[in-house]
Write a protein that holds these residues in place. Structure first.
Motif, PDB file in Angstrom:
ATOM      1  N   MET A   1       0.758  -1.233  -0.094  1.00  0.00           N
ATOM      2  CA  MET A   1      -0.094   0.029  -0.078  1.00  0.00           C
ATOM      3  C   MET A   1       0.979   1.264   0.013  1.00  0.00           C
ATOM      4  SD  MET A   1      -3.302   0.828   2.568  1.00  0.00           S
ATOM      5  CE  MET A   1      -2.735   1.967   3.922  1.00  0.00           C
ATOM      6  N   ALA A   2       0.469   2.226  -0.878  1.00  0.00           N
ATOM      7  CA  ALA A   2       1.370   3.290  -1.022  1.00  0.00           C
ATOM      8  C   ALA A   2       1.005   4.370   0.244  1.00  0.00           C
ATOM      9  CB  ALA A   2       0.791   4.071  -2.167  1.00  0.00           C
ATOM     10  N   THR A   3       2.172   4.828   0.613  1.00  0.00           N
ATOM     11  CA  THR A   3       2.045   6.084   1.632  1.00  0.00           C
ATOM     12  C   THR A   3       2.521   7.173   1.168  1.00  0.00           C
ATOM     13  OG1 THR A   3       4.458   5.562   2.371  1.00  0.00           O
ATOM     14  CG2 THR A   3       2.676   4.298   3.623  1.00  0.00           C
ATOM     15  N   TRP A   4       1.891   8.348   1.492  1.00  0.00           N
ATOM     16  CA  TRP A   4       2.014   9.662   1.050  1.00  0.00           C
ATOM     17  C   TRP A   4       2.728  10.857   1.955  1.00  0.00           C
ATOM     18  CZ3 TRP A   4       0.674   9.530  -4.096  1.00  0.00           C
ATOM     19  CH2 TRP A   4      -0.232   8.764  -4.424  1.00  0.00           C
ATOM     20  N   GLU A   5       3.047  11.693   1.831  1.00  0.00           N
ATOM     21  CA  GLU A   5       3.441  12.733   2.203  1.00  0.00           C
ATOM     22  C   GLU A   5       3.081  14.150   1.834  1.00  0.00           C
ATOM     23  OE1 GLU A   5       8.034  14.198   2.235  1.00  0.00           O
ATOM     24  OE2 GLU A   5       7.855  12.803   0.300  1.00  0.00           O
ATOM     25  N   TYR A   6       2.568  15.035   2.443  1.00  0.00           N
ATOM     26  CA  TYR A   6       1.898  16.147   2.002  1.00  0.00           C
ATOM     27  C   TYR A   6       2.814  17.586   2.189  1.00  0.00           C
ATOM     28  CZ  TYR A   6      -1.829  12.633   2.217  1.00  0.00           C
ATOM     29  OH  TYR A   6      -2.369  11.416   1.940  1.00  0.00           O
ATOM     30  N   ALA A   7       2.360  18.534   1.610  1.00  0.00           N
ATOM     31  CA  ALA A   7       2.776  19.972   1.641  1.00  0.00           C
ATOM     32  C   ALA A   7       1.750  20.806   1.408  1.00  0.00           C
ATOM     33  CB  ALA A   7       3.906  20.087   0.803  1.00  0.00           C
ATOM     34  N   THR A   8       1.893  21.919   2.329  1.00  0.00           N
ATOM     35  CA  THR A   8       0.846  23.297   1.886  1.00  0.00           C
ATOM     36  C   THR A   8       1.820  24.245   1.628  1.00  0.00           C
ATOM     37  OG1 THR A   8       0.163  22.447   4.074  1.00  0.00           O
ATOM     38  CG2 THR A   8      -1.073  23.762   2.937  1.00  0.00           C
ATOM     39  N   ILE A   9       1.525  24.982   0.434  1.00  0.00           N
ATOM     40  CA  ILE A   9       2.269  26.020  -0.091  1.00  0.00           C
ATOM     41  C   ILE A   9       1.510  27.429  -0.249  1.00  0.00           C
ATOM     42  CG2 ILE A   9       4.061  24.811  -0.566  1.00  0.00           C
ATOM     43  CD1 ILE A   9       3.023  25.266  -3.718  1.00  0.00           C
ATOM     44  N   PRO A  10       1.897  28.555  -0.057  1.00  0.00           N
ATOM     45  CA  PRO A  10       1.344  29.621  -0.467  1.00  0.00           C
ATOM     46  C   PRO A  10       1.608  30.216  -1.982  1.00  0.00           C
ATOM     47  CG  PRO A  10       2.940  30.280   0.695  1.00  0.00           C
ATOM     48  CD  PRO A  10       2.990  28.846   0.846  1.00  0.00           C
ATOM     49  N   LEU A  11       0.591  30.443  -2.607  1.00  0.00           N
ATOM     50  CA  LEU A  11       0.704  30.753  -4.137  1.00  0.00           C
ATOM     51  C   LEU A  11       0.568  32.148  -4.483  1.00  0.00           C
ATOM     52  CD1 LEU A  11      -1.626  28.212  -5.676  1.00  0.00           C
ATOM     53  CD2 LEU A  11       0.708  27.939  -5.570  1.00  0.00           C
ATOM     54  N   ILE A  12       1.515  32.761  -5.007  1.00  0.00           N
ATOM     55  CA  ILE A  12       1.826  33.935  -5.304  1.00  0.00           C
ATOM     56  C   ILE A  12       1.075  34.339  -6.648  1.00  0.00           C
ATOM     57  CG2 ILE A  12       3.225  36.016  -5.755  1.00  0.00           C
ATOM     58  CD1 ILE A  12       5.287  34.447  -4.132  1.00  0.00           C
ATOM     59  N   ILE A  13      -0.040  34.887  -6.646  1.00  0.00           N
ATOM     60  CA  ILE A  13      -0.834  35.143  -7.853  1.00  0.00           C
ATOM     61  C   ILE A  13       0.045  35.215  -9.320  1.00  0.00           C
ATOM     62  CG2 ILE A  13      -2.657  36.267  -9.012  1.00  0.00           C
ATOM     63  CD1 ILE A  13      -3.622  34.789  -6.866  1.00  0.00           C
ATOM     64  N   HIS A  14       0.975  36.313  -9.150  1.00  0.00           N
ATOM     65  CA  HIS A  14       1.637  36.512 -10.684  1.00  0.00           C
ATOM     66  C   HIS A  14       2.732  35.401 -10.959  1.00  0.00           C
ATOM     67  CE1 HIS A  14       4.194  38.436  -7.604  1.00  0.00           C
ATOM     68  NE2 HIS A  14       5.268  38.009  -8.280  1.00  0.00           N
ATOM     69  N   SER A  15       2.697  34.470 -10.098  1.00  0.00           N
ATOM     70  CA  SER A  15       4.013  33.479 -10.329  1.00  0.00           C
ATOM     71  C   SER A  15       3.515  31.766 -10.098  1.00  0.00           C
ATOM     72  CB  SER A  15       5.147  33.492  -9.888  1.00  0.00           C
ATOM     73  OG  SER A  15       5.108  33.625  -8.521  1.00  0.00           O
ATOM     74  N   THR A  16       1.911  31.991 -10.092  1.00  0.00           N
ATOM     75  CA  THR A  16       1.092  30.377  -9.813  1.00  0.00           C
ATOM     76  C   THR A  16       1.868  29.050 -10.697  1.00  0.00           C
ATOM     77  OG1 THR A  16      -0.626  31.621  -8.975  1.00  0.00           O
ATOM     78  CG2 THR A  16      -0.785  29.329  -9.377  1.00  0.00           C
ATOM     79  N   LYS A  17       1.969  29.670 -11.881  1.00  0.00           N
ATOM     80  CA  LYS A  17       2.440  28.624 -12.903  1.00  0.00           C
ATOM     81  C   LYS A  17       3.802  28.093 -12.489  1.00  0.00           C
ATOM     82  CE  LYS A  17       2.977  27.041 -17.619  1.00  0.00           C
ATOM     83  NZ  LYS A  17       3.776  26.338 -17.377  1.00  0.00           N
ATOM     84  N   ALA A  18       4.638  28.886 -12.528  1.00  0.00           N
ATOM     85  CA  ALA A  18       6.160  28.699 -12.131  1.00  0.00           C
ATOM     86  C   ALA A  18       6.142  27.832 -10.804  1.00  0.00           C
ATOM     87  CB  ALA A  18       6.880  30.058 -12.197  1.00  0.00           C
ATOM     88  N   ILE A  19       5.455  28.337  -9.710  1.00  0.00           N
ATOM     89  CA  ILE A  19       5.559  27.647  -8.438  1.00  0.00           C
ATOM     90  C   ILE A  19       5.087  26.098  -8.558  1.00  0.00           C
ATOM     91  CG2 ILE A  19       4.457  27.609  -6.222  1.00  0.00           C
ATOM     92  CD1 ILE A  19       4.494  30.810  -6.425  1.00  0.00           C
ATOM     93  N   LEU A  20       4.059  26.115  -9.155  1.00  0.00           N
ATOM     94  CA  LEU A  20       3.327  24.835  -9.155  1.00  0.00           C
ATOM     95  C   LEU A  20       4.079  23.842 -10.381  1.00  0.00           C
ATOM     96  CD1 LEU A  20      -0.517  25.298  -9.543  1.00  0.00           C
ATOM     97  CD2 LEU A  20       0.754  24.342  -7.623  1.00  0.00           C
TER      98      LEU A  20
END
Length: 51
Positions: A1-20
Motif C-alpha cells: 500500500m502506498a504511503t504519502w507525504e503532504y505539503a501546503t504552500i502559499p501561491l503568489i498570484i503572478h507566479s502561480t504556474k512557475a511555483i506549481l
C-alpha cells in the motif's frame, strides 16, 4: 500500500504556474487550491508518494 507525504504552500498570484511547475518537477501532485487565511491569496495542497 502506498504511503504519502503532504505539503501546503502559499501561491503568489503572478507566479502561480512557475511555483506549481517547480513542485511538480519535484514529484508533487496538486490536490486542491483554497483561499488563504482571511481571504488573502491562495494556498495549494500537494502530495507525493514516499520513497
Amino acid at each position: 500500500m502506498a504511503t504519502w507525504e503532504y505539503a501546503t504552500i502559499p501561491l503568489i498570484i503572478h507566479s502561480t504556474k512557475a511555483i506549481l511547475d517547480q513542485w511538480g518537477a519535484d514529484g508533487w501532485e496538486l490536490v486542491q487550491v483554497v483561499p488563504g487565511p482571511d481571504g488573502q491569496g491562495l494556498v495549494a495542497y500537494l502530495k507525493r508518494e514516499k520513497a
